[in-house]
Design a protein around this motif. Sequence first.
Motif, PDB file in Angstrom:
ATOM      1  N   GLY A  33      26.466  33.074  -9.800  1.00  0.00           N
ATOM      2  CA  GLY A  33      27.143  32.057  -9.004  1.00  0.00           C
ATOM      3  C   GLY A  33      27.552  30.820  -9.794  1.00  0.00           C
ATOM      4  N   TYR A  34      27.195  30.763 -11.072  1.00  0.00           N
ATOM      5  CA  TYR A  34      27.533  29.620 -11.926  1.00  0.00           C
ATOM      6  C   TYR A  34      28.449  30.109 -13.050  1.00  0.00           C
ATOM      7  N   LYS A  35      29.674  30.432 -12.650  1.00  0.00           N
ATOM      8  CA  LYS A  35      30.632  31.036 -13.571  1.00  0.00           C
ATOM      9  C   LYS A  35      31.052  30.065 -14.680  1.00  0.00           C
ATOM     10  N   VAL A  36      31.361  28.821 -14.311  1.00  0.00           N
ATOM     11  CA  VAL A  36      31.825  27.850 -15.299  1.00  0.00           C
ATOM     12  C   VAL A  36      30.759  27.616 -16.368  1.00  0.00           C
ATOM     13  N   GLU A  37      29.515  27.426 -15.936  1.00  0.00           N
ATOM     14  CA  GLU A  37      28.420  27.179 -16.884  1.00  0.00           C
ATOM     15  C   GLU A  37      28.213  28.375 -17.812  1.00  0.00           C
ATOM     16  N   THR A  38      28.417  29.585 -17.277  1.00  0.00           N
ATOM     17  CA  THR A  38      28.263  30.789 -18.091  1.00  0.00           C
ATOM     18  C   THR A  38      29.387  30.907 -19.123  1.00  0.00           C
ATOM     19  N   LEU A  39      30.607  30.639 -18.694  1.00  0.00           N
ATOM     20  CA  LEU A  39      31.730  30.665 -19.634  1.00  0.00           C
ATOM     21  C   LEU A  39      31.522  29.631 -20.737  1.00  0.00           C
ATOM     22  N   GLU A  40      30.978  28.488 -20.363  1.00  0.00           N
ATOM     23  CA  GLU A  40      30.706  27.434 -21.344  1.00  0.00           C
ATOM     24  C   GLU A  40      29.688  27.896 -22.378  1.00  0.00           C
ATOM     25  N   ARG A  41      28.677  28.651 -21.949  1.00  0.00           N
ATOM     26  CA  ARG A  41      27.669  29.160 -22.885  1.00  0.00           C
ATOM     27  C   ARG A  41      28.304  30.058 -23.944  1.00  0.00           C
ATOM     28  N   PHE A  42      29.153  30.978 -23.492  1.00  0.00           N
ATOM     29  CA  PHE A  42      29.779  31.906 -24.434  1.00  0.00           C
ATOM     30  C   PHE A  42      30.770  31.182 -25.342  1.00  0.00           C
ATOM     31  N   LEU A  43      31.440  30.178 -24.822  1.00  0.00           N
ATOM     32  CA  LEU A  43      32.349  29.391 -25.656  1.00  0.00           C
ATOM     33  C   LEU A  43      31.577  28.614 -26.721  1.00  0.00           C
ATOM     34  N   LYS A  44      30.441  28.040 -26.349  1.00  0.00           N
ATOM     35  CA  LYS A  44      29.620  27.325 -27.329  1.00  0.00           C
ATOM     36  C   LYS A  44      29.133  28.265 -28.421  1.00  0.00           C
ATOM     37  N   ALA A  45      28.786  29.490 -28.021  1.00  0.00           N
ATOM     38  CA  ALA A  45      28.291  30.464 -28.996  1.00  0.00           C
ATOM     39  C   ALA A  45      29.371  30.877 -29.989  1.00  0.00           C
ATOM     40  N   ARG A  46      30.615  30.632 -29.629  1.00  0.00           N
ATOM     41  CA  ARG A  46      31.731  30.969 -30.523  1.00  0.00           C
ATOM     42  C   ARG A  46      32.538  29.727 -30.880  1.00  0.00           C
ATOM     43  N   ILE A 129      12.218  40.694 -19.143  1.00  0.00           N
ATOM     44  CA  ILE A 129      11.821  39.296 -19.016  1.00  0.00           C
ATOM     45  C   ILE A 129      13.058  38.392 -19.022  1.00  0.00           C
ATOM     46  N   ASN A 130      14.040  38.703 -19.881  1.00  0.00           N
ATOM     47  CA  ASN A 130      15.299  37.952 -19.895  1.00  0.00           C
ATOM     48  C   ASN A 130      15.988  38.007 -18.532  1.00  0.00           C
ATOM     49  N   GLU A 131      16.078  39.213 -17.984  1.00  0.00           N
ATOM     50  CA  GLU A 131      16.781  39.391 -16.712  1.00  0.00           C
ATOM     51  C   GLU A 131      16.028  38.713 -15.564  1.00  0.00           C
ATOM     52  N   TYR A 132      14.712  38.796 -15.587  1.00  0.00           N
ATOM     53  CA  TYR A 132      13.915  38.130 -14.547  1.00  0.00           C
ATOM     54  C   TYR A 132      14.072  36.614 -14.652  1.00  0.00           C
ATOM     55  N   ARG A 133      14.110  36.119 -15.882  1.00  0.00           N
ATOM     56  CA  ARG A 133      14.351  34.684 -16.098  1.00  0.00           C
ATOM     57  C   ARG A 133      15.681  34.267 -15.477  1.00  0.00           C
ATOM     58  N   SER A 176      16.177  39.685 -31.408  1.00  0.00           N
ATOM     59  CA  SER A 176      16.909  38.423 -31.500  1.00  0.00           C
ATOM     60  C   SER A 176      18.419  38.656 -31.475  1.00  0.00           C
ATOM     61  N   THR A 177      18.880  39.797 -31.998  1.00  0.00           N
ATOM     62  CA  THR A 177      20.304  40.116 -31.961  1.00  0.00           C
ATOM     63  C   THR A 177      20.758  40.400 -30.532  1.00  0.00           C
ATOM     64  N   VAL A 178      19.922  41.109 -29.772  1.00  0.00           N
ATOM     65  CA  VAL A 178      20.217  41.318 -28.353  1.00  0.00           C
ATOM     66  C   VAL A 178      20.380  39.974 -27.643  1.00  0.00           C
ATOM     67  N   ASP A 179      19.497  39.037 -27.953  1.00  0.00           N
ATOM     68  CA  ASP A 179      19.580  37.709 -27.343  1.00  0.00           C
ATOM     69  C   ASP A 179      20.843  36.968 -27.781  1.00  0.00           C
ATOM     70  N   ASP A 180      21.117  36.983 -29.072  1.00  0.00           N
ATOM     71  CA  ASP A 180      22.267  36.248 -29.606  1.00  0.00           C
ATOM     72  C   ASP A 180      23.578  36.717 -28.991  1.00  0.00           C
ATOM     73  N   LEU A 181      23.731  38.033 -28.837  1.00  0.00           N
ATOM     74  CA  LEU A 181      25.001  38.587 -28.391  1.00  0.00           C
ATOM     75  C   LEU A 181      25.140  38.676 -26.880  1.00  0.00           C
ATOM     76  N   ASN A 182      24.030  38.765 -26.163  1.00  0.00           N
ATOM     77  CA  ASN A 182      24.110  39.008 -24.719  1.00  0.00           C
ATOM     78  C   ASN A 182      23.474  37.930 -23.844  1.00  0.00           C
ATOM     79  N   TYR A 183      22.669  37.054 -24.443  1.00  0.00           N
ATOM     80  CA  TYR A 183      22.054  35.955 -23.699  1.00  0.00           C
ATOM     81  C   TYR A 183      22.208  34.657 -24.496  1.00  0.00           C
TER      82      TYR A 183
END
Length: 334
Positions: A33-46, A129-133, A176-183
């Motif tokens: 439900g927080y689409k903008v914040e999620t897009l911002e996360r991926f933009l920051k990562a790149r 644990i990531n998904e539950y978080r 850590s790679t799973v986290d970097d690329l997907n979370y």
Amino acid sequence: MAVVSQSAINQLMSLMDQVDEPLKRTFQNVHQGYKVETLERFLKARDGNVARAHKMLLDCLHWRLENGIDDILSKPIVPTNFYRGVRESQLIGVSGYTREGLPVFAIGVGLSSFDKASVQYYVQSHIQINEYRDRVILPAATKKNGRYIGKCVKILDMSGLKLSALNQIKLLTAISTVDDLNYPEKTITYYIVNVPYVFSACWKVVKPLLQERTKLKVHVLQGCGRDELLKIMDYSALPEFCRREGSRASRRGGNTTVDCFSLDHPFHQQLYNYMKMQSGICEPTRPLKHGSVRVEMPLADPKKAEFCKALATEWKKFQNQDDLSWLHDIKISD
């Protein structure tokens, strides 16, 4: 750290509106439900690059579909005594919340042995644990605090860190790679405590290899870090390993509270009960065979590979010194 413009967010939003339905469905589990914040996360990562962030997000959504990540919380590791072994050898838990309402994840880096199950079980447990978080803990924290909370704080305990930890570098790199690329951008700060000399020496070598964005997040604290951590959280939120200075700081458990790494801790009890409820199964009355969830682990990027190579090289230097320590003992005895 890259500042993400509203224009970049709008461009990425427009691109994501064009994806097909299966990707849209799994994207809902990502943004909650927080689409903008999620897009911002991926933009920051790149670093604010829309094209690269778009590719990263699409790769993440395809990874989720291909590996059944949307359903992973309905696949508990059973039976419970086997899962207890996973928890006792992969030390992670939630000890409380900061005063700003961010969940505090405690990770026992030094004392995790990863020797009770196969690699796939540990990867499965980490992703669950990531998904539950992301689907339960953070939305609940957002509701409780009346404002969006989408990140956590992590405290890494280096107590008991040994040279044999080098044997686990492949597994830790995969996780850590799973986290970097997907979370990406889910942790606001990493606090490293109870640091032995071997870590301090290696840290000087590998720190320059980290991205600037990552270096700003990592804080190596003196001793158990108690005084510094009490500036952002109450004493009750401190993990056990941060409550006592000196040799006692590395001990697990205690007489008054349940170790946050333990399956008996409320966090793990709630997580495991949630997964059992999602799966529709009750505690089996007899041993139940349940295979691990096979998750495709992406390859680490070249920078991470360089980082791991430097760490392994430095680690082996200490290992060689340790192997020759008996010569030093002979000289002393003479």
